[in-house]
Design a protein around this motif. Structure first.
Motif, PDB file in Angstrom:
ATOM      1  N   VAL A 216      -4.132  -8.377  -5.996  1.00 26.66           N
ATOM      2  CA  VAL A 216      -3.388  -9.418  -5.284  1.00 26.66           C
ATOM      3  C   VAL A 216      -4.390 -10.262  -4.516  1.00 26.66           C
ATOM      4  CG1 VAL A 216      -1.592  -9.917  -3.591  1.00 26.66           C
ATOM      5  CG2 VAL A 216      -1.398  -7.883  -5.031  1.00 26.66           C
ATOM      6  N   GLU A 217      -4.324 -11.556  -4.714  1.00 28.70           N
ATOM      7  CA  GLU A 217      -5.228 -12.467  -4.018  1.00 28.70           C
ATOM      8  C   GLU A 217      -4.541 -13.807  -3.810  1.00 28.70           C
ATOM      9  OE1 GLU A 217      -8.618 -13.202  -6.399  1.00 28.70           O
ATOM     10  OE2 GLU A 217      -7.490 -13.609  -8.235  1.00 28.70           O
ATOM     11  N   GLY A 218      -5.090 -14.587  -2.882  1.00 27.33           N
ATOM     12  CA  GLY A 218      -4.531 -15.910  -2.656  1.00 27.33           C
ATOM     13  C   GLY A 218      -4.783 -16.405  -1.257  1.00 27.33           C
ATOM     14  N   SER A 219      -4.294 -17.625  -1.031  1.00 22.89           N
ATOM     15  CA  SER A 219      -4.453 -18.276   0.266  1.00 22.89           C
ATOM     16  C   SER A 219      -3.340 -19.307   0.400  1.00 22.89           C
ATOM     17  CB  SER A 219      -5.825 -18.951   0.360  1.00 22.89           C
ATOM     18  OG  SER A 219      -5.925 -20.002  -0.605  1.00 22.89           O
ATOM     19  N   PRO A 220      -3.135 -19.817   1.602  1.00 25.74           N
ATOM     20  CA  PRO A 220      -2.077 -20.824   1.765  1.00 25.74           C
ATOM     21  C   PRO A 220      -2.291 -22.051   0.894  1.00 25.74           C
ATOM     22  CG  PRO A 220      -2.730 -19.952   3.907  1.00 25.74           C
ATOM     23  CD  PRO A 220      -3.694 -19.396   2.908  1.00 25.74           C
TER      24      PRO A 220
ATOM     25  N   GLU B 240       0.830  -1.205   0.000  1.00 23.47           N
ATOM     26  CA  GLU B 240       0.000   0.000   0.000  1.00 23.47           C
ATOM     27  C   GLU B 240       0.866   1.259   0.000  1.00 23.47           C
ATOM     28  OE1 GLU B 240      -2.789  -0.070   3.147  1.00 23.47           O
ATOM     29  OE2 GLU B 240      -3.829  -1.883   2.453  1.00 23.47           O
ATOM     30  N   GLU B 241       1.974   1.215   0.709  1.00 24.97           N
ATOM     31  CA  GLU B 241       2.878   2.360   0.722  1.00 24.97           C
ATOM     32  C   GLU B 241       3.465   2.588  -0.667  1.00 24.97           C
ATOM     33  OE1 GLU B 241       7.076   3.714   2.874  1.00 24.97           O
ATOM     34  OE2 GLU B 241       5.942   1.979   3.598  1.00 24.97           O
TER      35      GLU B 241
ATOM     36  N   GLN C 284      -6.555  -5.360  -2.970  1.00 25.50           N
ATOM     37  CA  GLN C 284      -5.827  -6.241  -2.079  1.00 25.50           C
ATOM     38  C   GLN C 284      -6.810  -7.220  -1.432  1.00 25.50           C
ATOM     39  OE1 GLN C 284      -3.677  -8.170  -0.707  1.00 25.50           O
ATOM     40  NE2 GLN C 284      -2.188  -6.678   0.097  1.00 25.50           N
ATOM     41  N   ARG C 285      -6.797  -8.470  -1.849  1.00 24.11           N
ATOM     42  CA  ARG C 285      -7.752  -9.454  -1.359  1.00 24.11           C
ATOM     43  C   ARG C 285      -7.150 -10.434  -0.363  1.00 24.11           C
ATOM     44  NH1 ARG C 285     -11.834 -11.024  -6.338  1.00 24.11           N
ATOM     45  NH2 ARG C 285     -12.178  -8.877  -7.065  1.00 24.11           N
TER      46      ARG C 285
END
Length: 407
Positions: A329-333, A272-273, A289-290
């Motif tokens: 940006v998205e995703g999971s483990p 974000e910065e 940002q998901r």
């Protein structure tokens, strides 16, 4: 006989004798002559042997000793010939033993076995044809067989020892070569790491400087407050670029540094910065940002995503100024982390960061090395993921990547 007699003619044939070879040859000839003289003296005690035959034995024995000078060039033919001669002329036995020893040193086991077998067969024949007056047949045969086996065993030991020394020498040379190759590879990797760090850290800052400098030149009549703000941003960006350059050089100079060093590395939480910094430079950036907990993303994975977005924003600022950039940006483990940066075609020429790049003078675009996207693909591959790029159907551009969710 000297254990270092001769050289392994199969591996390194010699064309001239050295001082050592001459000394060994003289020693072998002397030993063969001593054995021949002892055999001739034993035959002299036999009253049934005529003097003419004794004289012929001595002449043939001397000729056999002289023939030993050719043992390095023709070891097998010489050994076979001397075996046949020594069967009927005992004073040539010493020369025969030296020749068999030479074959055992210089030739492989199959040849040694054939020549040695012939020598063993000749011993009982010699004991029967030219018996020793002081020794029974069985004792003379056993003594001759024992001498032949001893000479063959000694020669094979010398051969194996030389092969071991050659093997150790080759292994040492191979180790030196591998060490040199590893050093060269380490230098190449260090150069690549330096180039990657310089590009990642400085390209983004310098592109911001070009954008703001281009804006000042494009609008010389801008209000003083706006000019002052742009100048302040330029000053801050230049200061940050110098600081980051100093930190990168310090890390790369540190012994054993792996590219991380003590300098804090960006992660997904700093995304974000990064986007806000681009917005302050006049870009229109939409961040989707998901990932609910960015801090839970492994540092290495988050850092790679950060670099992908950073490079994509830098390229969009250069080549698609004025266009709205979408970052997702998205995703999971379980599914891994996916990132995509998309921009439509660029804005109008002459805009700060406009179409064709940010301008300082009209038409002058921000230069690029053309290696950033290639470096992103390498980064993603090293992290076990992938990164690609290409144009979109509407004429824009898209950079996308996927990374496994792992430390």
């Amino acid at each position: 006989m000297d254990g270092t007699a001769g050289a392994m003619t199969e591996e390194r044939p010699r064309t001239a004798r050295g001082l050592r070879d001459w000394a060994v040859d003289v020693l072998c000839l002397a030993l063969a002559a001593v054995i021949g003289i002892l055999a001739a003296e034993a035959l002299r005690k036999d009253p049934d042997v005529p003097p003419v035959l004794l004289a012929a034995d001595q002449i043939v024995g001397a000729a056999a000793c002289v023939a030993l000078w050719t043992r390095r060039r023709w070891p097998v033919p010489l050994a076979v010939a001397l075996i046949v001669v020594s069967t009927f002329v005992p004073p040539a036995s010493g020369a025969m033993l030296v020749a068999v020893f030479t074959v055992a040193v210089h030739r492989p086991f199959r040849t040694v076995a054939a020549v040695g077998g012939l020598a063993l067969i000749s011993e009982p024949v010699q004991a029967a044809v030219r018996p020793d007056p002081d020794l029974p047949f069985l004792v003379a045969t056993a003594t001759g067989v024992l001498l032949v086996l001893t000479v063959i065993g000694w020669g094979m030991f010398v051969r194996s020892r030389r092969q071991l020394v050659l093997s150790l020498r080759e292994r040492a040379l191979r180790a030196e070569t591998e060490a040199r190759l590893r050093a060269e590879q380490a230098q190449r990797l260090a150069r690549e790491r330096i180039a990657r760090e310089m590009h990642d850290v400085l390209a983004h800052r310098l592109s911001l400087l070009c954008v703001h400098a281009g804006a000042l030149e494009f609008r010389p009549d801008a209000p003083p407050a706006e000019v002052a703000r742009a100048a302040g941003v330029i000053r801050d960006s230049a200061h940050q670029a110098l600081e980051e350059l100093r930190e990168v050089i310090g890390v790369l100079r540190a012994p054993g540094a792996d590219g991380g060093g003590d300098r804090p590395q960006p992660t997904l939480a700093a995304l974000e910065e990064l986007v806000e910094e681009s917005r302050q430079a006049g870009m229109a950036v939409v961040l989707d940002q998901r990932v609910t907990d960015a801090a839970s993303v492994p540092d290495a994975t988050g850092r790679t995503v950060y670099r992908i977005v950073q490079e994509a924003l830098t390229n969009a600022r250069k080549h698609a100024g004025g266009a709205e950039v979408s970052v997702r940006v998205e995703g999971s483990p379980e599914e891994g982390l996916a990132v995509a940066v998309t921009n439509p075609p660029g804005g109008e020429p002459g805009e700060p960061g406009g179409k064709g790049g940010s301008t300082g003078r009209s038409g002058a675009s921000v230069p690029g090395s053309g290696q950033g996207l290639i470096g992103l693909a390498e980064r993603a591959a090293l992290a076990g993921g992938r990164c690609g790029h290409g144009p979109t159907p509407d004429g824009g551009f898209r950079v996308h990547g996927w990374l496994p969710w792992r430390p």
